[in-house]
Design a protein around this motif. Structure first.
Motif, PDB file in Angstrom:
ATOM      1  N   ALA A 200       0.917  -1.219   0.017  1.00 37.07           N
ATOM      2  CA  ALA A 200      -0.025   0.019   0.117  1.00 37.07           C
ATOM      3  C   ALA A 200       0.817   1.330   0.031  1.00 37.07           C
ATOM      4  CB  ALA A 200      -0.937  -0.142   1.240  1.00 37.07           C
ATOM      5  N   ALA A 201       1.998   1.098   0.524  1.00 34.96           N
ATOM      6  CA  ALA A 201       3.023   2.253   0.570  1.00 34.96           C
ATOM      7  C   ALA A 201       3.401   2.672  -0.543  1.00 34.96           C
ATOM      8  CB  ALA A 201       4.144   1.964   1.616  1.00 34.96           C
ATOM      9  N   ARG A 202       3.771   1.460  -1.458  1.00 33.84           N
ATOM     10  CA  ARG A 202       4.217   1.701  -2.941  1.00 33.84           C
ATOM     11  C   ARG A 202       2.954   2.533  -3.848  1.00 33.84           C
ATOM     12  NH1 ARG A 202       7.463   0.371  -0.130  1.00 33.84           N
ATOM     13  NH2 ARG A 202       7.818   2.804  -0.085  1.00 33.84           N
ATOM     14  N   ILE A 203       1.798   1.690  -3.310  1.00 36.53           N
ATOM     15  CA  ILE A 203       0.858   2.254  -4.403  1.00 36.53           C
ATOM     16  C   ILE A 203       0.562   3.642  -4.076  1.00 36.53           C
ATOM     17  CG2 ILE A 203      -1.901   2.138  -4.682  1.00 36.53           C
ATOM     18  CD1 ILE A 203      -1.356  -1.015  -4.110  1.00 36.53           C
ATOM     19  N   ALA A 204       0.728   4.161  -2.815  1.00 35.27           N
ATOM     20  CA  ALA A 204       0.449   5.478  -2.451  1.00 35.27           C
ATOM     21  C   ALA A 204       1.373   6.509  -3.136  1.00 35.27           C
ATOM     22  CB  ALA A 204       0.667   5.776  -0.854  1.00 35.27           C
ATOM     23  N   GLU A 205       2.665   5.796  -3.152  1.00 34.99           N
ATOM     24  CA  GLU A 205       3.804   6.581  -3.891  1.00 34.99           C
ATOM     25  C   GLU A 205       3.636   6.499  -5.490  1.00 34.99           C
ATOM     26  OE1 GLU A 205       7.308   5.335  -0.795  1.00 34.99           O
ATOM     27  OE2 GLU A 205       7.560   4.793  -2.705  1.00 34.99           O
ATOM     28  N   LEU A 206       2.903   5.609  -6.005  1.00 36.78           N
ATOM     29  CA  LEU A 206       2.967   5.655  -7.384  1.00 36.78           C
ATOM     30  C   LEU A 206       2.181   6.814  -8.124  1.00 36.78           C
ATOM     31  CD1 LEU A 206       2.673   3.791 -10.013  1.00 36.78           C
ATOM     32  CD2 LEU A 206       0.552   2.924  -9.119  1.00 36.78           C
ATOM     33  N   ASN A 207       2.754   7.213  -9.174  1.00 37.12           N
ATOM     34  CA  ASN A 207       2.078   8.267 -10.077  1.00 37.12           C
ATOM     35  C   ASN A 207       2.465   8.435 -11.418  1.00 37.12           C
ATOM     36  OD1 ASN A 207       4.902   9.227 -10.250  1.00 37.12           O
ATOM     37  ND2 ASN A 207       4.930  10.104  -8.244  1.00 37.12           N
ATOM     38  N   LEU A 208       2.257   9.334 -12.180  1.00 37.39           N
ATOM     39  CA  LEU A 208       2.397   9.281 -13.762  1.00 37.39           C
ATOM     40  C   LEU A 208       3.798   9.253 -13.919  1.00 37.39           C
ATOM     41  CD1 LEU A 208      -0.512  11.231 -14.800  1.00 37.39           C
ATOM     42  CD2 LEU A 208      -0.424   8.737 -14.997  1.00 37.39           C
ATOM     43  N   ASP A 209       4.812   9.823 -13.201  1.00 35.47           N
ATOM     44  CA  ASP A 209       5.991   9.881 -13.229  1.00 35.47           C
ATOM     45  C   ASP A 209       6.883   8.352 -13.298  1.00 35.47           C
ATOM     46  OD1 ASP A 209       6.176  12.563 -13.928  1.00 35.47           O
ATOM     47  OD2 ASP A 209       6.204  13.178 -12.030  1.00 35.47           O
ATOM     48  N   ASN A 210       6.443   7.864 -12.197  1.00 35.76           N
ATOM     49  CA  ASN A 210       7.187   6.590 -11.894  1.00 35.76           C
ATOM     50  C   ASN A 210       6.213   5.218 -12.401  1.00 35.76           C
ATOM     51  OD1 ASN A 210       4.884   6.225 -10.010  1.00 35.76           O
ATOM     52  ND2 ASN A 210       6.565   6.822  -8.227  1.00 35.76           N
ATOM     53  N   THR A 211       5.265   5.465 -13.237  1.00 36.88           N
ATOM     54  CA  THR A 211       4.436   4.330 -13.709  1.00 36.88           C
ATOM     55  C   THR A 211       5.131   3.652 -14.450  1.00 36.88           C
ATOM     56  OG1 THR A 211       2.216   3.986 -14.835  1.00 36.88           O
ATOM     57  CG2 THR A 211       3.429   5.800 -15.643  1.00 36.88           C
ATOM     58  N   GLY A 212       4.857   2.135 -14.445  1.00 38.60           N
ATOM     59  CA  GLY A 212       5.392   1.346 -15.354  1.00 38.60           C
ATOM     60  C   GLY A 212       6.654   0.549 -14.503  1.00 38.60           C
ATOM     61  N   SER A 213       6.858   1.170 -13.275  1.00 37.29           N
ATOM     62  CA  SER A 213       8.096   0.443 -12.402  1.00 37.29           C
ATOM     63  C   SER A 213       7.850  -0.956 -11.665  1.00 37.29           C
ATOM     64  CB  SER A 213       8.429   1.670 -11.299  1.00 37.29           C
ATOM     65  OG  SER A 213       8.720   2.800 -11.973  1.00 37.29           O
ATOM     66  N   PHE A 214       8.965  -1.429 -11.590  1.00 34.90           N
ATOM     67  CA  PHE A 214       8.917  -2.765 -10.792  1.00 34.90           C
ATOM     68  C   PHE A 214       9.671  -2.688  -9.611  1.00 34.90           C
ATOM     69  CE2 PHE A 214      10.733  -7.259 -11.980  1.00 34.90           C
ATOM     70  CZ  PHE A 214       9.786  -7.924 -10.885  1.00 34.90           C
ATOM     71  N   TRP A 215       8.792  -2.856  -8.393  1.00 38.33           N
ATOM     72  CA  TRP A 215       9.175  -2.574  -7.167  1.00 38.33           C
ATOM     73  C   TRP A 215       9.009  -3.745  -6.448  1.00 38.33           C
ATOM     74  CZ3 TRP A 215       5.935   1.833  -8.167  1.00 38.33           C
ATOM     75  CH2 TRP A 215       6.824   3.318  -8.274  1.00 38.33           C
ATOM     76  N   HIS A 216       9.905  -3.972  -5.392  1.00 36.85           N
ATOM     77  CA  HIS A 216       9.795  -4.732  -4.334  1.00 36.85           C
ATOM     78  C   HIS A 216       9.038  -4.065  -3.177  1.00 36.85           C
ATOM     79  CE1 HIS A 216      10.697  -7.099  -0.817  1.00 36.85           C
ATOM     80  NE2 HIS A 216      11.631  -7.855  -1.125  1.00 36.85           N
ATOM     81  N   ALA A 217       8.191  -4.599  -2.497  1.00 38.69           N
ATOM     82  CA  ALA A 217       7.224  -4.053  -1.715  1.00 38.69           C
ATOM     83  C   ALA A 217       7.974  -3.109  -0.587  1.00 38.69           C
ATOM     84  CB  ALA A 217       6.289  -4.603  -0.981  1.00 38.69           C
ATOM     85  N   ASN A 218       9.314  -3.638  -0.510  1.00 40.62           N
ATOM     86  CA  ASN A 218      10.176  -2.699   0.579  1.00 40.62           C
ATOM     87  C   ASN A 218      10.828  -1.367  -0.106  1.00 40.62           C
ATOM     88  OD1 ASN A 218      12.376  -3.198  -1.236  1.00 40.62           O
ATOM     89  ND2 ASN A 218      13.434  -4.698   0.272  1.00 40.62           N
ATOM     90  N   GLY A 219      10.399  -0.977  -1.402  1.00 41.19           N
ATOM     91  CA  GLY A 219      10.684   0.047  -2.159  1.00 41.19           C
ATOM     92  C   GLY A 219      12.011  -0.035  -3.047  1.00 41.19           C
ATOM     93  N   GLU A 220      12.792  -1.092  -3.076  1.00 41.18           N
ATOM     94  CA  GLU A 220      13.896  -1.034  -3.918  1.00 41.18           C
ATOM     95  C   GLU A 220      13.213  -1.573  -5.295  1.00 41.18           C
ATOM     96  OE1 GLU A 220      16.641  -5.281  -4.421  1.00 41.18           O
ATOM     97  OE2 GLU A 220      15.389  -4.852  -2.509  1.00 41.18           O
ATOM     98  N   LEU A 221      13.659  -0.733  -6.123  1.00 42.89           N
ATOM     99  CA  LEU A 221      13.490  -1.157  -7.558  1.00 42.89           C
ATOM    100  C   LEU A 221      14.386  -2.315  -8.099  1.00 42.89           C
ATOM    101  CD1 LEU A 221      13.825   2.384  -9.632  1.00 42.89           C
ATOM    102  CD2 LEU A 221      11.846   1.015  -9.638  1.00 42.89           C
ATOM    103  N   LEU A 222      13.526  -3.285  -8.867  1.00 43.16           N
ATOM    104  CA  LEU A 222      13.769  -4.537  -9.148  1.00 43.16           C
ATOM    105  C   LEU A 222      14.404  -4.731 -10.685  1.00 43.16           C
ATOM    106  CD1 LEU A 222      11.223  -6.766  -7.319  1.00 43.16           C
ATOM    107  CD2 LEU A 222      13.733  -6.468  -6.819  1.00 43.16           C
ATOM    108  N   PRO A 223      15.308  -5.257 -11.037  1.00 43.05           N
ATOM    109  CA  PRO A 223      15.719  -5.512 -12.598  1.00 43.05           C
ATOM    110  C   PRO A 223      14.693  -6.502 -13.250  1.00 43.05           C
ATOM    111  CG  PRO A 223      16.875  -7.254 -10.925  1.00 43.05           C
ATOM    112  CD  PRO A 223      16.066  -6.397 -10.057  1.00 43.05           C
ATOM    113  N   TRP A 224      14.791  -6.142 -14.511  1.00 38.79           N
ATOM    114  CA  TRP A 224      13.811  -6.708 -15.361  1.00 38.79           C
ATOM    115  C   TRP A 224      14.272  -8.357 -15.783  1.00 38.79           C
ATOM    116  CZ3 TRP A 224       9.245  -4.619 -15.279  1.00 38.79           C
ATOM    117  CH2 TRP A 224       9.029  -3.339 -15.351  1.00 38.79           C
TER     118      TRP A 224
END
Ligand SMILES: NC(=O)c1ccc[n+]([C@@H]2O[C@H](COP(=O)([O-])OP(=O)(O)OC[C@H]3O[C@@H](n4cnc5c(N)ncnc54)[C@H](OP(=O)(O)O)[C@@H]3O)[C@@H](O)[C@H]2O)c1
Length: 224
Positions: A200-224
């Motif tokens: 839910a914290a990641r969803i709260a931070e989600l916006n049109l600038d970071n849309t399409g990102s692949f995150w760990h729920a802990n906030g880490e960006l994950l590699p494809w």
């Protein structure tokens, strides 16, 4: 004023992470719609709106979901329903691979397609994927169907993110962590409640600038 509450729609809500997400958003005064094949005692105890008999792999059921929700603006759509098996070269099960592709990759697209008219500026879509769908992160093999299905979900979701962005709708691909649910025989290292809070914290931070990102729920960006 009740109809002013944000509407959160969650698939796979009968147990595990989906159930914990229902509880999280209910406690934050959202209207929660739990989408399930079959309800559960725990879900019924929450008292949220339940739409039952929806197998997300069946077009007929998803059309029924579309009809039931017609005209209602969705603030957050969480495609959470999932299926997990293990196939290796030695222990292959093509039927299980097909099932996982259906549930994990095609169904979230089917549901998002069916509910697209319910999404508008400010709406958010969360695809509950897995870091096991990361090709770059695959250091151990196995789980052929699960890895394929989540990688396919990731690929398709990036396309959806591009299409949804001009409509003002943001989409995230979220790995919940290793979570103590039936899917992993409760062997995870975080509870469904902790995972739901982090998602839910990641969803709260989600916006049109970071849309399409692949995150760990802990906030880490994950590699494809
Ligand atoms: N647990 C983990 O460590 C972990 C790690 C990475 C990613 N994930 C992802 O997190 C999501 C939730 O998993 P979980 O751990 O909470 O698993 P879970 O406890 O096994 O729950 C899975 C949910 O998906 C539903 N589901 C499965 N097939 C369905 C179908 N055809 N139609 C409708 N609903 C269906 C199940 O409903 P029924 O009761 O009807 O079977 C159940 O509610 C999944 O997408 C999973 O891949 C989990």
């Amino acid at each position: 004023m009740d109809n002013q509450k944000p509407l959160v729609v969650i698939t796979g809500a009968s147990r595990g992470i989906g159930l914990a997400l229902c509880r999280f958003y209910l406690e934050r005064h959202c209207d929660v719609v739990a989408v399930v094949r079959k309800t559960s005692v725990d879900l019924d105890a929450l008292g949220v709106e339940v739409i039952e008999h929806i197998d997300v792999t069946r077009s007929h059921d998803v059309a029924e979901l579309q009809r039931t929700l017609r005209g209602r603006h969705i603030a957050i759509l969480i495609n959470n329903a999932g299926l997990f098996h293990n196939e290796t070269l030695e222990q292959m099960d093509f039927e299980a691979i097909e099932q996982q592709l259906n549930v994990n990759a095609i169904a979230p697209i089917r549901v998002t397609h069916a509910l697209q008219d319910n999404l508008s500026t400010g709406s958010k879509v969360a695809m509950i994927t897995s870091r096991m769908g990361s090709i770059a992160d695959n250091g151990s093999g196995g789980y052929v169907g699960y890895r394929m299905s989540k990688a396919a979900l990731n690929a398709a979701s990036v396309s959806l993110a591009h299409e949804l962005k001009p409509k003002g709708v943001a989409l995230a691909l979220l790995h919940p962590g290793f979570v103590q649910t039936q899917m992993v025989n409760f062997a995870g290292d975080v509870s469904p409640e902790v995972a739901a809070n982090r998602l839910a914290a990641r969803i709260a931070e989600l916006n049109l600038d970071n849309t399409g990102s692949f995150w760990h729920a802990n906030g880490e960006l994950l590699p494809w």
